[in-house]
Write an enzyme that holds these catalytic residues in place. Structure first.
Site, PDB file in Angstrom:
ATOM      1  N   ASP A 367      -5.967   8.507  -7.526  1.00 45.54           N
ATOM      2  CA  ASP A 367      -5.162   9.395  -6.685  1.00 45.54           C
ATOM      3  C   ASP A 367      -4.689  10.558  -7.545  1.00 45.54           C
ATOM      4  O   ASP A 367      -4.205  10.358  -8.678  1.00 45.54           O
ATOM      5  CB  ASP A 367      -3.958   8.649  -6.110  1.00 45.54           C
ATOM      6  N   GLU A 410      -6.684  12.956  -1.143  1.00 43.95           N
ATOM      7  CA  GLU A 410      -6.911  13.147  -2.575  1.00 43.95           C
ATOM      8  C   GLU A 410      -7.191  11.830  -3.281  1.00 43.95           C
ATOM      9  O   GLU A 410      -7.074  11.737  -4.506  1.00 43.95           O
ATOM     10  CB  GLU A 410      -5.701  13.842  -3.207  1.00 43.95           C
TER      11      GLU A 410
END
Length: 494
Positions: A367, A410
């Site tokens: 992440d 993301e």
């Protein structure tokens, strides 16, 4: 990373089935069209031969035979009605040299093969070279004379060996000789060598590739022979021809077909009343079909090239569209990483392979730290570029066999085959370092990434494995970000 073959070519079976169907349709259409044209041409050629060629050949042979027999018939008729012959018989046949000279002069004047007179009074057989014999009722070879003696017709044509010329097969015109009162005096006439008539049918064969032969009512072959074979004594002796020939004689002529070996023969039979013979004219359509055969093979060769070209173009087009569809269905359009659906297929296979082979399987989830701040500060286009750089940079730190997926937003996930927990931590750290370095070099931004890794346990599902990696990622985020935490409680330094 490149996806596994099953995902990358998930539609390959359908593609080949489609190409197979197109091929079958094209082949069926082209071959069907070619065969239809070939059979139509074959039937047309057969009909043309039966309607035009064979009747024309029969008329030609008939006319040639009539021409060949016209003069001998005239000469035989003249002899039968010649008063010299009548008077010579009435004088008691005393001057044998006179009749021999008479027969010799007729033979030489008209170019006959032989001339003869058989006296009913003395049974002597006179011919141009002398007295041949005395005919007898019990002699088989003299049966023709006694047949002529009792027949109502003025003459007959008969094919017999000529004793005076070494038994050469000869066509005899046997004319009845009657005196002024109608009393039978004997038989006179001329003979034609069979070779002269064979020349007619041989000329037809050479010029028109058509066989002709004459058969009497008993089935005896008199002149010529069937197409491409030696003549048998009778048509009944020819196994291929006998059935059609017997039917033709029984019907009085007509059109017939029969097979000799692998070849078809087209046969026309015409009755010749003046000869009491049956004229057989036959031809094989093979020679006439050579053009149609050549056209068929050329068409098939051309169609083969067309089909090959069409199938090749179809395969190329399908491959291109399939590749586009597969990429759309399997890859994230922004980053080029696998999407979740394709990644799930790959991981299902990877889990089965791991259990079957006993090798380790790990996953690493990533992440981007504070990604919202990047979007807010630099805009979404800059954020999109960072995601692409992370994929490009992170992929350079992975092995060829590892599969990278954009999990959402993301977040990214990597399937690490044949990789235990320690190797998974090292791979995750390498991914983070490579991605951050590329973002710094290309975008001039400091980007950090958090990671969580987990290794497959016995009897664990893929969903459970990903869930544990996600929990480890949350732990890394809570632990200060920019680090890797393993679900097995192993921690990598930032």
């Amino acid at each position: 990373m490149a996806p596994m073959e099953e995902a990358r070519r998930s539609g390959i079976g359908e593609k080949y089935r489609l190409i197979g169907r197109i091929t079958v349709l094209l082949v069926a259409g082209f071959v069907g069209t070619s065969l239809f044209a070939f059979f139509a041409a074959r039937d047309s050629i057969r009909a043309s031969i039966e309607r035009d060629s064979l009747p024309a050949a029969a008329e030609y042979v008939h006319a040639a035979l009539q021409k060949e027999l016209l003069q001998p018939l005239f000469v035989s008729s003249m002899m039968a009605n010649d008063t010299f012959l009548h008077d010579w018989v009435e004088r008691g046949e005393t001057d044998v040299d006179a009749v021999i000279t008479y027969l010799s002069e007729i033979r030489n004047r008209y170019g006959a093969f032989t001339t003869f007179f058989v006296s009913d009074a003395t049974s002597r057989y006179y011919q141009a070279d002398g007295v041949l014999k005395v005919v007898k009722p019990d002699e088989a070879r003299d049966g023709w004379y006694y047949r002529v003696r009792s027949m109502p017709e003025p003459y007959e044509l008969n094919l017999d060996p000529d004793m005076a010329h070494g038994d050469v097969m000869t066509v005899f015109i046997n004319y009845r000789v009657l005196d002024r009162y109608g009393d039978f005096l004997g038989a006179a006439g001329v003979g034609l060598a069979i070779e002269s008539m064979n020349g007619i049918v041989e000329d037809l064969r050479l010029k028109h590739d058509t066989a002709a032969y004459c058969v009497d009512a008993s089935g005896r072959v008199l002149i010529g022979s069937p197409y491409g074979v030696e003549a048998t004594p009778t048509v009944s002796d020819d196994a291929a021809l006998s059935r059609a020939a017997r039917a033709a004689i029984a019907d009085g002529g007509g059109s017939y077909r029969y097979r000799r070996g692998r070849d078809e023969r087209l046969l026309l039979v015409k009755y010749l009343p003046e000869l009491k013979w049956y004229l057989f004219v036959e031809r094989t359509p093979s020679a006439a079909m050579s053009g149609a055969n050549r056209a068929l093979w050329l068409n098939l060769a051309f169609f083969t090239l067309v089909i090959a070209a069409v199938i090749s173009l179809t395969a190329i087009t399908i491959d291109r569209y399939q590749s586009r569809l597969e990429r759309t269905a399997s890859y994230d359009s922004l980053t080029g990483a696998l999407n979740r659906m394709a990644f799930a297929v790959l991981c299902d296979h990877a889990v089965r392979d791991s259990r079957r082979s006993g090798t380790a399987l790990s996953v690493a989830m990533f992440d981007v730290d504070d990604f919202k701040r990047i979007n807010d500060a630099r805009g979404h286009l800059a954020g999109d570029r960072i995601l692409r750089l992370i994929v490009d940079g992170g992929r350079s730190g992975l092995r060829q066999c590892d599969s990278l997926c954009r999990w959402g937003g993301e977040e990214f996930i990597v399937a690490l085959t044949a990789c235990a927990a320690d190797g998974a931590i090292a791979a995750a750290d390498k991914f983070r370092a490579s991605a951050s370095a590329l973002c710094s070099a290309e975008a001039g931004m400091v980007v950090t990434i958090s990671a969580g890794v987990a290794t497959l346990r016995p009897d664990e599902t893929f969903e459970s494995l990903v869930g544990r990696a996600d929990d480890a990622l949350l732990a890394a985020k809570r632990g200060g970000k920019n680090r890797t935490i393993a679900a097995e409680s192993r921690v990598s330094a930032p």
